[in-house]
Design an enzyme around this catalytic site. Structure first.
Site, PDB file in Angstrom:
ATOM      1  N   CYS A  12      42.122  48.041  41.191  1.00  0.00           N
ATOM      2  CA  CYS A  12      41.985  49.376  40.611  1.00  0.00           C
ATOM      3  C   CYS A  12      41.672  49.339  39.102  1.00  0.00           C
ATOM      4  CB  CYS A  12      43.232  50.219  40.816  1.00  0.00           C
ATOM      5  SG  CYS A  12      43.620  50.522  42.526  1.00  0.00           S
ATOM      6  N   ARG A  47      37.271  43.847  38.404  1.00  0.00           N
ATOM      7  CA  ARG A  47      38.659  43.790  38.863  1.00  0.00           C
ATOM      8  C   ARG A  47      38.745  43.810  40.387  1.00  0.00           C
ATOM      9  NH1 ARG A  47      42.228  45.174  34.670  1.00  0.00           N
ATOM     10  NH2 ARG A  47      43.791  45.928  36.124  1.00  0.00           N
ATOM     11  N   TRP A  94      41.060  49.821  44.874  1.00  0.00           N
ATOM     12  CA  TRP A  94      41.172  48.675  45.784  1.00  0.00           C
ATOM     13  C   TRP A  94      42.212  49.100  46.805  1.00  0.00           C
ATOM     14  CZ3 TRP A  94      44.691  44.938  47.485  1.00  0.00           C
ATOM     15  CH2 TRP A  94      44.128  43.761  48.003  1.00  0.00           C
ATOM     16  N   ASN A  98      46.954  53.281  39.705  1.00  0.00           N
ATOM     17  CA  ASN A  98      46.853  51.856  40.033  1.00  0.00           C
ATOM     18  C   ASN A  98      48.264  51.397  40.347  1.00  0.00           C
ATOM     19  OD1 ASN A  98      46.335  49.112  40.182  1.00  0.00           O
ATOM     20  ND2 ASN A  98      46.256  48.825  37.970  1.00  0.00           N
ATOM     21  N   GLY A  99      48.445  50.681  41.457  1.00  0.00           N
ATOM     22  CA  GLY A  99      49.774  50.183  41.813  1.00  0.00           C
ATOM     23  C   GLY A  99      50.192  50.687  43.182  1.00  0.00           C
ATOM     24  N   GLU A 122      41.341  22.773  43.147  1.00  0.00           N
ATOM     25  CA  GLU A 122      40.499  23.802  42.516  1.00  0.00           C
ATOM     26  C   GLU A 122      39.115  23.841  43.179  1.00  0.00           C
ATOM     27  OE1 GLU A 122      40.575  26.266  40.658  1.00  0.00           O
ATOM     28  OE2 GLU A 122      38.782  26.423  39.420  1.00  0.00           O
ATOM     29  N   LYS A 151      37.629  27.199  45.167  1.00  0.00           N
ATOM     30  CA  LYS A 151      36.371  27.846  44.801  1.00  0.00           C
ATOM     31  C   LYS A 151      35.475  28.013  46.028  1.00  0.00           C
ATOM     32  CE  LYS A 151      36.991  28.841  40.609  1.00  0.00           C
ATOM     33  NZ  LYS A 151      38.417  28.948  40.830  1.00  0.00           N
ATOM     34  N   GLU A 202      36.888  30.807  48.433  1.00  0.00           N
ATOM     35  CA  GLU A 202      36.777  32.190  47.983  1.00  0.00           C
ATOM     36  C   GLU A 202      35.327  32.622  47.765  1.00  0.00           C
ATOM     37  OE1 GLU A 202      38.604  33.077  44.190  1.00  0.00           O
ATOM     38  OE2 GLU A 202      38.115  31.107  43.405  1.00  0.00           O
ATOM     39  N   HIS A 258      48.356   9.733  55.710  1.00  0.00           N
ATOM     40  CA  HIS A 258      49.549  10.393  56.252  1.00  0.00           C
ATOM     41  C   HIS A 258      49.173  11.621  57.073  1.00  0.00           C
ATOM     42  CE1 HIS A 258      52.056   7.715  53.888  1.00  0.00           C
ATOM     43  NE2 HIS A 258      51.209   7.932  52.873  1.00  0.00           N
ATOM     44  N   LYS A 287      39.946  40.735  40.845  1.00  0.00           N
ATOM     45  CA  LYS A 287      40.109  39.867  39.669  1.00  0.00           C
ATOM     46  C   LYS A 287      41.548  39.903  39.155  1.00  0.00           C
ATOM     47  CE  LYS A 287      38.568  37.257  36.296  1.00  0.00           C
ATOM     48  NZ  LYS A 287      38.392  35.845  36.653  1.00  0.00           N
TER      49      LYS A 287
HETATM   50  C1  F6R Z   1      40.534  31.779  41.710  1.00  0.00           C
HETATM   51  C2  F6R Z   1      41.136  32.831  40.913  1.00  0.00           C
HETATM   52  C3  F6R Z   1      42.546  33.203  41.193  1.00  0.00           C
HETATM   53  C4  F6R Z   1      43.318  33.464  39.875  1.00  0.00           C
HETATM   54  C5  F6R Z   1      44.727  33.983  40.194  1.00  0.00           C
HETATM   55  C6  F6R Z   1      45.551  34.186  38.934  1.00  0.00           C
HETATM   56  O1  F6R Z   1      39.230  31.523  41.298  1.00  0.00           O
HETATM   57  O2  F6R Z   1      40.520  33.394  40.062  1.00  0.00           O
HETATM   58  O3  F6R Z   1      43.198  32.250  41.975  1.00  0.00           O
HETATM   59  O4  F6R Z   1      43.368  32.272  39.147  1.00  0.00           O
HETATM   60  O5  F6R Z   1      44.634  35.191  40.885  1.00  0.00           O
HETATM   61  O6  F6R Z   1      44.952  35.130  38.094  1.00  0.00           O
HETATM   62  P1  F6R Z   1      45.422  35.277  36.590  1.00  0.00           P
HETATM   63  O7  F6R Z   1      45.047  34.033  35.887  1.00  0.00           O
HETATM   64  O8  F6R Z   1      44.711  36.482  36.066  1.00  0.00           O
HETATM   65  O9  F6R Z   1      46.913  35.457  36.623  1.00  0.00           O
END
Ligand code: F6R
Length: 617
Positions: free
Chosen positions: A2, A27, A76, A102-103, A486, A490, A493, A509, A612
């Protein structure tokens, strides 16, 4: 999640709201809407499911009138699907008051029942409409929008930012927040509200962050902040460090492409001003104090997702340099498992957005338990830094693509600086050793630039032949392990394919059972130069999987001849000390996730189902 924009000023509310919503698109959202007071003095709303462009096109075809007061929202979905009706704003019973949220209002069912019993009619399935109807009712009783909102927030449980406006109160938008973001933008004869400063950075660089359980009323010439009890609150102004253009895509194919290209700068800018004559000086840690830092006996790093992987890398560096035990916990796991915290525990929270609800709740929990909390954050005015004892800001600039890239490198940089600062105050490294490590860190941006220059085209090609691949594995040891995690995140997602990261030592294992002919495996290979290097062990792992038909893509130091016979592809990275290798090995994986998503025709910047800022638990 949101996005929220509020505006009072001259007759450009639609322009401000749509521009702000555009900048908050990152976001994550699935519908959008606005409310303005039109030229005839009536409240008018328009809301549409889908991308913001659907709303923009609708408004172009059927304009609302560019009034002086307005609120805008990207939703959202939580309660009720992403439909036109469930989109915000929601209206009071008489249609004169509009509200965005938002929330999550956790006690909305009871409140809804109360309203239904009183004869209210609901048009949506949202928790938000409850708040709109309640504020409308209180406004009728008080004729005071701020007081009406104050009365309602006192009855709400959960996390929320609410903005309201009323047809009879042109030139006024009132907002309230609890555990959900809201910042104020200060203009000349106009004022703004936003989920974050990106909402209004194109109009003003002056901002204020309001605290927990506070209410703000903006008019064109005034901003008034009070707490939920009505007492006035002093709020400090800050200058927004981000350029409006920094959150523009420029000529890049995606924000993610632009942000990966900014990885060298994210590291360099996070170091900037924090190293003097080879010595790390983090004055931001003063609120905790060197004496307390020297006395801590344990560090707990809390974060989610990519930020947690940065935290894992921070653990390697801090333990190595400052000789303090470091645990890394996912914020949502930490918060609900009764962790052991004392006044000698330093909790380090890491969050790009500074708004992740899981991390915020963990920070509050740690503070309440008496631990000291230091946050690493990329966003000025965000909630988590405000709830912490001290903050080290990362200077990655705005990160718009949902998948975190440059912020990850900036978070690692901040943690390494913290590690070196701790080593200094605790006397665990000699000045010369600190200087040497600082030198390594300062050399990293140029090396990342080299990785970008060398590997971009090669990885683009790899991605093109892999569009049909169903599963990719990532292996790494020691500092290569978080990098493997990581890389896998990536790919999940962005490219929506099964991907997993493993510690290479775990292979035998269990995970080796997954290896069958054609299975693609990325292997992060440590440098062979370090006498304690795990290089031979990783090369053995490569041979084991190769013998079972795996297709191996090795990310290895340039000139590493030992991997060549066993790898189908080698992506070379420049020489660096073991602890610094992740800054380089992760870059090709960021590029790969992006390129594979692009090759599959997917939305690189806004992957499905993701937001985001994850501002609900
Ligand atoms: C992955 C990604 C998420 C954020 C996670 C934490 O690419 O972007 O896993 O790293 O949601 O977000 P922040 O850093 O904003 O707390």
């Amino acid at each position: 999640m949101c996005g929220i924009v509020g505006y009072v000023g001259d007759n450009k509310s639609i322009e401000v709201l749509l521009g702000g919503l555009k900048r908050l698109e990152y976001r994550g959202y699935d519908s959008a809407g606005v409310a303005v007071i039109d030229a005839d003095g009536h409240l008018a709303t328009r809301k549409r499911a889908g991308k913001l462009q659907v709303l923009v096109d609708d408004l172009a075809a059927h304009p609302l009138g560019n009034g002086a007061t307005g609120i805008g929202h990207t939703r959202w979905a939580t309660h009720g699907g992403p439909t036109d009706v469930n989109a915000h704003p929601h209206l009071s019973a008489d249609g004169k008051l509009a509200l965005i949220h938002n929330g999550i209002i956790e006690n909305f069912s009871e409140l809804k029942q109360e309203l239904l019993d009183a004869g209210a009619v609901f048009s949506s399935e949202t928790d938000t409409e409850v708040a709109a109807l309640l504020v409308g009712r209180e406004y009728e009783a008080t004729n005071d929008l701020t007081e009406a909102l104050r009365r309602v927030v006192a009855r709400l449980d959960g996390a929320f930012t609410l903005l309201v406006m009323h047809e009879d109160q042109p030139g006024l938008v009132v907002g309230a927040r609890r555990n959900s973001p809201l910042v104020i933008g200060l203009g000349d004869g106009e004022n703004f509200l936003g989920s974050d400063v990106a909402a209004f950075v194109q109009f003003t660089k002056r901002a204020m962050a309001i605290g927990q359980d506070q209410i703000v009323a903006i008019r064109p010439d005034s901003v008034e902040v009070t707490d939920f009890a009505g007492a006035p609150v002093e709020v400090e102004e800050f200058e927004i460090a981000w350029d409006a253009s920094a959150s523009e895509k420029g000529g890049w194919s995606s924000f993610m492409a632009k942000e990966i290209s900014e990885e060298p700068d994210a590291v360099a800018n996070t170091i900037l001003g924090r190293v003097h004559d080879g010595v790390v000086t983090l004055s931001e840690l003063d609120p905790i104090g060197d004496e307390a830092l020297a006395d801590i006996d344990r560090i707990v790093i809390i974060a989610c997702g990519t930020a947690a992987y940065a935290g894992m890398l921070g653990k390697y560096a801090i333990e190595q340099w400052a000789r303090i035990p470091v645990e890394v916990d996912l914020a949502h796991e930490f918060r609900y498992r009764n962790p052991i915290l004392t006044s000698r525990t330093l909790v380090i929270s890491i969050s790009q957005s500074g708004e992740t609800m899981d991390t915020l709740m963990a920070v509050k929990f740690a503070t309440a338990a008496g631990a000291r909390v230091l946050s690493v954050c990329n966003t000025q005015g965000a909630t988590i830094p405000r709830e912490s004892d001290a903050v080290v800001y990362t200077h990655a600039g705005p990160e718009v693509a949902v998948a975190s890239t440059k912020a990850f490198l900036a978070q690692m940089t901040a943690l390494y600086l913290i590690g070196l600062h701790l080593a200094k105050v605790r006397g665990t490294l000699a000045a010369a050793e600190i200087r040497e490590n600082v030198g390594e860190l300062q050399a990293i941006p140029a090396k990342i630039a080299e990785v970008l220059a060398v590997s971009q085209a090669e990885i683009g090609q790899l991605a093109h032949w892999m569009t049909d691949v169903q599963s990719v594995l990532f292996l790494g040891r020691n500092v290569g392990f978080p990098v493997a995690l990581e890389g896998a995140l990536k790919l999940k997602e962005l490219a929506y394919i099964h991907a997993e990261g493993f510690a290479a030592g775990e292979l035998k294992h269990g995970p080796i059972a997954l290896i069958e002919p054609g299975q693609v495996v990325f292997v992060i290979v440590p440098s062979p130069r370090d006498p304690d290097s795990l290089h031979p062990k990783v090369v053995s792992n490569i041979q084991e999987i190769r013998a079972r038909g795996a297709r191996v893509i090795a990310i290895a130091e340039k000139g590493d001849a030992a991997v060549l016979p066993f790898a189908d592809e080698v992506i070379p990275i420049p020489l660096a000390g073991t602890l610094f290798e992740p800054f380089l090995t992760v870059v090709p994986l960021h590029i790969f996730g992006m390129e594979l998503a692009a090759a599959k025709g997917l939305d690189v910047d806004q992957p499905r189902n993701l937001a985001k800022s994850v501002t609900v638990e």
